[in-house]
Motif scaffolding. Structure first.
Motif, PDB file in Angstrom:
ATOM      1  N   HIS A  92       0.789  -1.223   0.000  1.00  0.00           N
ATOM      2  CA  HIS A  92       0.000   0.000   0.000  1.00  0.00           C
ATOM      3  C   HIS A  92       0.825   1.280   0.000  1.00  0.00           C
ATOM      4  O   HIS A  92       0.311   2.343  -0.317  1.00  0.00           O
ATOM      5  CB  HIS A  92      -0.939   0.030   1.205  1.00  0.00           C
ATOM      6  CG  HIS A  92      -1.917  -1.093   1.222  1.00  0.00           C
ATOM      7  ND1 HIS A  92      -2.855  -1.284   0.240  1.00  0.00           N
ATOM      8  CD2 HIS A  92      -2.088  -2.106   2.108  1.00  0.00           C
ATOM      9  CE1 HIS A  92      -3.569  -2.359   0.517  1.00  0.00           C
ATOM     10  NE2 HIS A  92      -3.117  -2.878   1.640  1.00  0.00           N
ATOM     11  N   CYS A 125      -0.060   6.443   1.643  1.00  0.00           N
ATOM     12  CA  CYS A 125      -0.593   5.085   1.678  1.00  0.00           C
ATOM     13  C   CYS A 125      -1.876   5.024   0.868  1.00  0.00           C
ATOM     14  O   CYS A 125      -2.771   5.843   1.058  1.00  0.00           O
ATOM     15  CB  CYS A 125      -0.856   4.715   3.147  1.00  0.00           C
ATOM     16  SG  CYS A 125      -1.650   3.124   3.368  1.00  0.00           S
ATOM     17  N   ASP A 126      -1.990   4.056  -0.035  1.00  0.00           N
ATOM     18  CA  ASP A 126      -3.198   3.952  -0.856  1.00  0.00           C
ATOM     19  C   ASP A 126      -4.154   2.868  -0.364  1.00  0.00           C
ATOM     20  O   ASP A 126      -5.008   2.398  -1.094  1.00  0.00           O
ATOM     21  CB  ASP A 126      -2.849   3.781  -2.330  1.00  0.00           C
ATOM     22  CG  ASP A 126      -2.073   2.512  -2.634  1.00  0.00           C
ATOM     23  OD1 ASP A 126      -1.987   1.621  -1.762  1.00  0.00           O
ATOM     24  OD2 ASP A 126      -1.554   2.401  -3.757  1.00  0.00           O
ATOM     25  N   ASP A 127      -4.026   2.476   0.891  1.00  0.00           N
ATOM     26  CA  ASP A 127      -4.917   1.493   1.507  1.00  0.00           C
ATOM     27  C   ASP A 127      -6.255   2.164   1.795  1.00  0.00           C
ATOM     28  O   ASP A 127      -6.415   2.874   2.776  1.00  0.00           O
ATOM     29  CB  ASP A 127      -4.294   0.961   2.798  1.00  0.00           C
ATOM     30  CG  ASP A 127      -5.171  -0.056   3.513  1.00  0.00           C
ATOM     31  OD1 ASP A 127      -6.194  -0.474   2.944  1.00  0.00           O
ATOM     32  OD2 ASP A 127      -4.820  -0.427   4.647  1.00  0.00           O
TER      33      ASP A 127
END
Length: 88
Positions: free
Chosen positions: A34, A72-74
């Protein structure tokens, strides 16, 4: 289709608030699927985890002691997910 906005996780004492219930050491972000970027001295640097991503292909080394923010791409609050599971 639009991409969701990435979260910016401040580094405090060498850790980030990965999920609402869990803090992780920033060194884990280096290998997290992520993590997309690290803020180092006011500049965004691509995450080494993206070196294995066919879309990103980032291969920059990051001095984790100087990281102040992790992008963070979570978006589902999944938390830390090692890239080792993806590339093995």
């Amino acid at each position: 289709m639009t991409e969701a906005r990435a979260r910016e996780l401040p580094v405090e004492g060498g850790t980030v608030q990965c999920t609402p219930a869990r803090r992780e050491e920033v060194v884990k972000c280096r290998f997290c699927a992520h993590s997309s970027h690290f803020m180092v001295r006011g500049r965004w640097v691509g995450s080494p985890a993206r070196a294995y991503c066919t879309r990103e292909r980032t291969t920059t080394d990051v001095d984790l002691k100087k990281v102040t923010v992790v992008e963070c791409d979570d978006q589902r609050s999944e938390g830390y997910r090692s890239i080792m599971n993806i590339i093995s």
